[in-house]
Motif scaffolding. Structure first.
Motif, PDB file in Angstrom:
ATOM      1  N   GLU A 312       0.920  -1.135  -0.159  1.00 39.63           N
ATOM      2  CA  GLU A 312       0.101  -0.091  -0.146  1.00 39.63           C
ATOM      3  C   GLU A 312       0.871   1.310   0.181  1.00 39.63           C
ATOM      4  O   GLU A 312       1.801   1.262   0.663  1.00 39.63           O
ATOM      5  CB  GLU A 312      -0.921  -0.006   1.187  1.00 39.63           C
ATOM      6  CG  GLU A 312      -2.012  -1.206   1.267  1.00 39.63           C
ATOM      7  CD  GLU A 312      -2.644  -0.904   2.658  1.00 39.63           C
ATOM      8  OE1 GLU A 312      -2.710   0.039   3.222  1.00 39.63           O
ATOM      9  OE2 GLU A 312      -3.698  -1.985   2.649  1.00 39.63           O
ATOM     10  N   GLU A 314       0.544   4.990   0.561  1.00 39.97           N
ATOM     11  CA  GLU A 314      -0.117   6.452   1.100  1.00 39.97           C
ATOM     12  C   GLU A 314       0.601   7.598   1.115  1.00 39.97           C
ATOM     13  O   GLU A 314       1.825   7.752   1.472  1.00 39.97           O
ATOM     14  CB  GLU A 314      -0.337   5.888   2.846  1.00 39.97           C
ATOM     15  CG  GLU A 314      -1.307   6.893   3.539  1.00 39.97           C
ATOM     16  CD  GLU A 314      -1.375   6.593   4.636  1.00 39.97           C
ATOM     17  OE1 GLU A 314      -2.182   7.255   5.576  1.00 39.97           O
ATOM     18  OE2 GLU A 314      -0.688   5.555   5.169  1.00 39.97           O
ATOM     19  N   ARG A 349       3.955  -1.293   3.426  1.00 32.37           N
ATOM     20  CA  ARG A 349       3.236   0.021   3.274  1.00 32.37           C
ATOM     21  C   ARG A 349       4.655   0.769   2.855  1.00 32.37           C
ATOM     22  O   ARG A 349       5.530   0.907   3.727  1.00 32.37           O
ATOM     23  CB  ARG A 349       2.513   0.574   4.554  1.00 32.37           C
ATOM     24  CG  ARG A 349       2.129   1.823   4.266  1.00 32.37           C
ATOM     25  CD  ARG A 349       1.478   2.395   5.556  1.00 32.37           C
ATOM     26  NE  ARG A 349       0.402   1.368   5.816  1.00 32.37           N
ATOM     27  CZ  ARG A 349      -1.001   1.697   5.589  1.00 32.37           C
ATOM     28  NH1 ARG A 349      -1.188   2.731   4.763  1.00 32.37           N
ATOM     29  NH2 ARG A 349      -1.933   0.773   5.776  1.00 32.37           N
ATOM     30  N   THR A 351       4.827   5.031   2.802  1.00 35.57           N
ATOM     31  CA  THR A 351       4.034   6.202   3.250  1.00 35.57           C
ATOM     32  C   THR A 351       5.121   7.366   2.928  1.00 35.57           C
ATOM     33  O   THR A 351       6.198   7.509   3.236  1.00 35.57           O
ATOM     34  CB  THR A 351       4.006   6.423   4.835  1.00 35.57           C
ATOM     35  OG1 THR A 351       3.370   5.126   5.185  1.00 35.57           O
ATOM     36  CG2 THR A 351       3.269   7.597   5.262  1.00 35.57           C
TER      37      THR A 351
END
Length: 429
Positions: A312, A314, A349, A351
């Protein structure tokens, strides 16, 4: 500030130290020779005189003792008690003596003692005048040392100004050329000596450097023109093709990828052109670049790398952060940093966090070693586990772009979990 002293200052100090050292050495040598010769002469004279007095008394006891020197005394072993107490137990020889006369003044004298034939002879020689002469000599020598040192300093000042005048003139002309942005020959302005030879070497070096810069500038312009033209054709063609109504979704996605790659190539060419010219250029019409928007576009361009990974990505931002730099420059820097974070993160993830005055890219990949953090920005260095093709130039380009715009870029391991943190600080505290 530079701690190195100027050449002129070193010349002045050298002359001053040389003059002082030579004068001081002369003064010390003069004092030593004077003291040595004086002591030998006085001792020899006193000893010879007292020996002669003893011989005269032995040969003619009825004749009173006399000496060519000022004061002389003669006692026998039985009458030695009449001598001053400090003299009575002295062995034969010459002594430095100090006492106080009847007027209360300290007297310095040499005392010669002889013991022979049951007689004890004393001869004293007042050397107060010698001490006075010695003090006067020391005073004169100190004055001479100071005088010669000042003279050496003055000569050093004059010679340094005269000797270094051509060098200072050469430095001045070089500064004037730099301010005026022009290059003129230097050698005709100087004599045929070492400085003239240096000026001629600088002229030759400037000519070679100018030729190299001109070739580099022409090459950059040619490459920029030749690459931008086909990229513009690719961009316009993909834009026209995307307007076709009969495109399939798969084909439309591929056209978007071509468009993104074309835009990234154009931005990279512009950034590399700025680096080759060492030219810092802001956005047109005084506009600023929105960091969050550029980061969002870069994340979208990296979506194909995420397709087959459980990752992911973000984007987190609370404040609007802008920089006075072209969007292409920021895009090239973030593409490398965000692309590396996605490339090395197998799952988890990534970020992208935009805060006031900075942007951080935080991943959950394998991380890096602290000792490798700075080394990764060197040309040709790739991280451990880097697969696929690549020359290890991406982070080196990012570092150069950031230095051009006064930004700080760094990579460090995470302290709270596995992974790494790449940061660009736009405002230095």
């Amino acid at each position: 500030m530079q701690s190195r002293r100027k050449l002129r200052f070193r010349l002045i100090i050298s002359f001053a130290l040389f003059g002082f050292g030579l004068s001081a050495l002369f003064a010390v040598a003069s004092l030593y020779v004077r003291a040595k010769v004086e002591n030998q002469l006085i001792n020899a004279s006193l000893q010879s005189d007292v020996d002669q007095a003893v011989e005269n008394t032995h040969n003619d006891p009825g004749q009173p003792s006399r000496s060519q020197l000022i004061d002389a005394w003669m006692w026998s072993d039985r009458t030695i008690y009449k001598a001053p107490l400090a003299w009575q137990n002295l062995a034969p020889g010459v002594y430095d003596m100090h006492d106080v006369d009847k007027d209360g003044r300290t007297r310095h004298y040499k005392l010669a003692v002889a013991r022979k034939y049951g007689l004890v002879g004393f001869i004293s020689y007042d050397i107060s005048r010698e001490d006075l002469g010695k003090r006067q000599l020391v005073t004169s020598l100190i004055a001479s040392v100071i005088l010669f040192s000042l003279l050496s300093l003055a000569i050093g000042l004059w010679l340094s100004r005269k000797v270094l005048k051509p060098v200072s003139e050469l430095a001045r002309r070089l500064r004037d050329f730099r301010k005026a942005g022009r290059a003129e020959t230097l050698a005709p302005h100087f004599a045929d000596d070492e400085v003239g030879e240096l000026a001629q070497a600088l002229d030759e070096y400037a000519a070679r450097l100018t030729s190299m810069v001109e070739r580099d500038r022409e090459f950059n312009s040619d490459v920029s023109h030749e690459l931008r033209t086909p990229l513009a054709v690719i961009s316009s063609t993909t834009e026209l093709l995307q307007g076709s109504p009969d495109l399939t979704d798969k084909l439309r996605e591929r056209l978007k990828r071509i468009e993104r790659a074309s835009r990234q190539a154009t931005e990279l060419i512009e950034a590399l052109l700025l680096l080759s010219r060492a030219e810092r250029r802001g956005p047109t019409r005084g506009e600023t670049t929105d960091v969050a928007k550029v980061a969002s576009d870069v994340i979208d361009s990296q979506r194909p790398q995420i397709r087959d990974k459980p990752i992911e990505v973000e984007l987190a931002h609370s404040d609007a952060v802008t920089v006075n730099a072209p969007a292409s420059v920021l895009s090239v820097a973030l593409t490398n940093l965000i692309g590396n974070a996605i490339k090395y993160t197998l799952e988890g993830r990534v970020t992208v966090q935009v805060e006031k005055g900075r942007i951080d890219i935080i991943d959950t990949g394998p991380g890096i070693k602290p000792e490798d953090a700075e080394r990764l920005f060197q040309r040709g260095v790739r991280g451990e586990g880097a697969g696929g093709s690549g020359a290890g130039l991406g982070l080196a380009i990012v570092r150069r772009l950031c230095e051009l715009y006064g930004w700080d870029v760094s990579i460090r391991p995470r302290t709270d979990a596995n992974g790494a943190v790449a940061s660009i600080v736009f405002e230095r505290g």
